[in-house]
Enzyme design. Structure first.
Site, PDB file in Angstrom:
ATOM      1  CB  SER A  31       7.561  15.471  38.303  1.00  0.00           C
ATOM      2  OG  SER A  31       6.219  15.467  38.610  1.00  0.00           O
ATOM      3  CG  HIS A  62       3.203  13.436  35.204  1.00  0.00           C
ATOM      4  ND1 HIS A  62       3.623  12.402  35.995  1.00  0.00           N
ATOM      5  CD2 HIS A  62       3.380  14.548  35.932  1.00  0.00           C
ATOM      6  CE1 HIS A  62       4.039  12.872  37.158  1.00  0.00           C
ATOM      7  NE2 HIS A  62       3.897  14.182  37.148  1.00  0.00           N
ATOM      8  CG  HIS A  84      -0.134  12.455  40.579  1.00  0.00           C
ATOM      9  ND1 HIS A  84       0.115  12.547  39.230  1.00  0.00           N
ATOM     10  CD2 HIS A  84       1.073  12.381  41.187  1.00  0.00           C
ATOM     11  CE1 HIS A  84       1.431  12.547  39.026  1.00  0.00           C
ATOM     12  NE2 HIS A  84       2.031  12.437  40.201  1.00  0.00           N
ATOM     13  CE1 TYR A  86      -1.753  16.303  40.731  1.00  0.00           C
ATOM     14  CE2 TYR A  86      -0.367  15.381  42.454  1.00  0.00           C
ATOM     15  CZ  TYR A  86      -0.533  15.819  41.151  1.00  0.00           C
ATOM     16  OH  TYR A  86       0.514  15.764  40.278  1.00  0.00           O
ATOM     17  CD  GLU A  87      -3.636  13.306  37.575  1.00  0.00           C
ATOM     18  OE1 GLU A  87      -3.929  13.462  36.388  1.00  0.00           O
ATOM     19  OE2 GLU A  87      -2.864  12.418  37.964  1.00  0.00           O
ATOM     20  CB  ALA A 114      10.094  15.350  41.457  1.00  0.00           C
ATOM     21  CG  MET A 212       2.156  16.161  46.093  1.00  0.00           C
ATOM     22  SD  MET A 212       1.666  17.440  44.936  1.00  0.00           S
ATOM     23  CE  MET A 212       2.484  18.881  45.657  1.00  0.00           C
ATOM     24  CB  SER A 213       3.283  10.141  43.696  1.00  0.00           C
ATOM     25  OG  SER A 213       4.693  10.270  43.737  1.00  0.00           O
ATOM     26  CG  ASN A 236      11.166  21.455  45.701  1.00  0.00           C
ATOM     27  OD1 ASN A 236      10.737  20.602  44.915  1.00  0.00           O
ATOM     28  ND2 ASN A 236      10.603  21.689  46.860  1.00  0.00           N
ATOM     29  CG  HIS A 248       4.921  21.222  38.043  1.00  0.00           C
ATOM     30  ND1 HIS A 248       5.242  20.089  38.771  1.00  0.00           N
ATOM     31  CD2 HIS A 248       4.609  20.784  36.803  1.00  0.00           C
ATOM     32  CE1 HIS A 248       5.135  19.020  37.985  1.00  0.00           C
ATOM     33  NE2 HIS A 248       4.753  19.424  36.783  1.00  0.00           N
TER      34      HIS A 248
HETATM   35  N1  HPA Z   1       6.352  19.075  48.100  1.00  0.00           N
HETATM   36  C1  HPA Z   1       5.542  18.090  47.660  1.00  0.00           C
HETATM   37  N2  HPA Z   1       5.727  17.449  46.539  1.00  0.00           N
HETATM   38  C2  HPA Z   1       6.802  17.789  45.795  1.00  0.00           C
HETATM   39  C3  HPA Z   1       7.678  18.794  46.179  1.00  0.00           C
HETATM   40  C4  HPA Z   1       7.434  19.480  47.406  1.00  0.00           C
HETATM   41  O1  HPA Z   1       8.182  20.393  47.818  1.00  0.00           O
HETATM   42  N3  HPA Z   1       8.625  18.884  45.212  1.00  0.00           N
HETATM   43  C5  HPA Z   1       8.325  17.948  44.291  1.00  0.00           C
HETATM   44  N4  HPA Z   1       7.219  17.280  44.635  1.00  0.00           N
END
Ligand code: HPA
Length: 274
Positions: A31, A62, A84, A86-87, A114, A212-213, A236, A248
């Site tokens: 990301s 993306h 992903h 989750y998609e 990320a 998440m990947s 973050n 996001h």
């Molecule tokens: N959690 C999960 N996936 C992420 C995060 C997060 O805080 N930041 C970027 N991808």
């Protein structure tokens, strides 16, 4: 031939008809990091939608294409945008691009993402080299009949991230004056960010970053015997570690801010994969 292998073969044949390029290294951009692909010496591009049987990503930030080119003379295939879980795709679909890049000829896999920082010693904007992972919260991409042509039924996962590549990344970062944290990446399903208690759980389980990947891709790549390394951009601090709610946009903003350093690190590291 299993259904998954058939689909993969169809995708490969479809790729072969359009592109004549043999990568040595494969790079997956996370990301907000996708712009990197535009800066390399591009030979060809191929939109995912043009490949038969290929799952196409829907997340903003993306792009969905392969970029073929050279980084410091090393032939690379870059995934500008990944698929992903989750998609709504099956795990088998999620890892199809990774398998395809191996079939194209890639021996090395450089994964980026990320991720949320779980380790209190990290801060937003840090880079974390992935030294190990926890993928137990998402289904294994290897569930189903084993594709014997790719790897064995019960593959060892004792060293998913290649030791020598990890050392090379450390040395490269040091040479560039870039601080490189290290740690364990934990993959959750998403797409919701975690609750504070879930982040605490991740920490108790030994994770340093959550995302998440990536982990599922590394499992599939390790199954095929690829040499893998990975770097998370800590976009973050994970939920509950600061007073701020997550978005996001924040993830993309941080990735944009550190992109120049990130590009340097990737370029120098891929140059070592000659
Ligand atoms: N959690 C999960 N996936 C992420 C995060 C997060 O805080 N930041 C970027 N991808």
């Amino acid at each position: 031939m299993t259904k998954a292998y058939k689909r993969l073969t169809i995708a490969y044949e479809s790729f072969k008809k359009k592109i004549d390029f043999q990568p040595r290294a494969a790079l997956v951009l996370g990301s907000g990091l996708g712009d990197y692909a535009e800066g390399i010496k591009i030979e060809a591009t191929l939109d995912y939608g043009q490949i038969q049987g290929f799952p196409v990503s829907t997340v903003s930030g993306h792009k969905g294409r392969f970029v073929f080119g050279f980084v410091k003379g090393v032939p690379v295939v870059v995934m500008q945008g990944r698929v992903h879980y989750y998609e709504g795709y099956s795990m088998e679909e999620v890892v199809l691009p990774i398998r395809l890049m191996k079939m194209m000829g890639a021996k090395y896999l450089f994964l980026t993402n990320a991720a949320g920082g779980v380790n209190y010693h990290f801060k937003a904007g840090d880079f974390m080299m992935i030294t190990d992972q926890i993928s137990s919260f998402v289904p294994s991409p290897l569930i189903g009949p084993n594709i014997e042509g790719l790897g064995q039924r019960f593959p060892d996962m004792s060293q998913i991230y290649d030791k020598e590549l990890c050392q090379m990344l450390r040395d490269t970062a040091r040479g560039l004056g870039i601080v490189l944290q290290e740690g364990t990446y934990l993959q959750l399903g998403g797409p919701n960010f975690e609750s504070p208690s879930e982040v605490k759980m991740c920490r108790i389980l030994g994770a340093d970053a959550v995302g998440m990947s990536t982990a599922c891709e590394a499992v599939a790549a390790n199954h095929m015997g690829m040499r893998i390394c990975g770097v998370s951009c800590i976009s973050n601090m994970a939920c509950g570690m600061t007073d701020q709610p997550l978005s996001h946009e924040e993830v993309k903003e941080t990735a944009d801010r550190v992109a120049p350093q990130f590009k340097q690190l990737i370029t120098e590291a891929i140059g070592q994969m000659a």
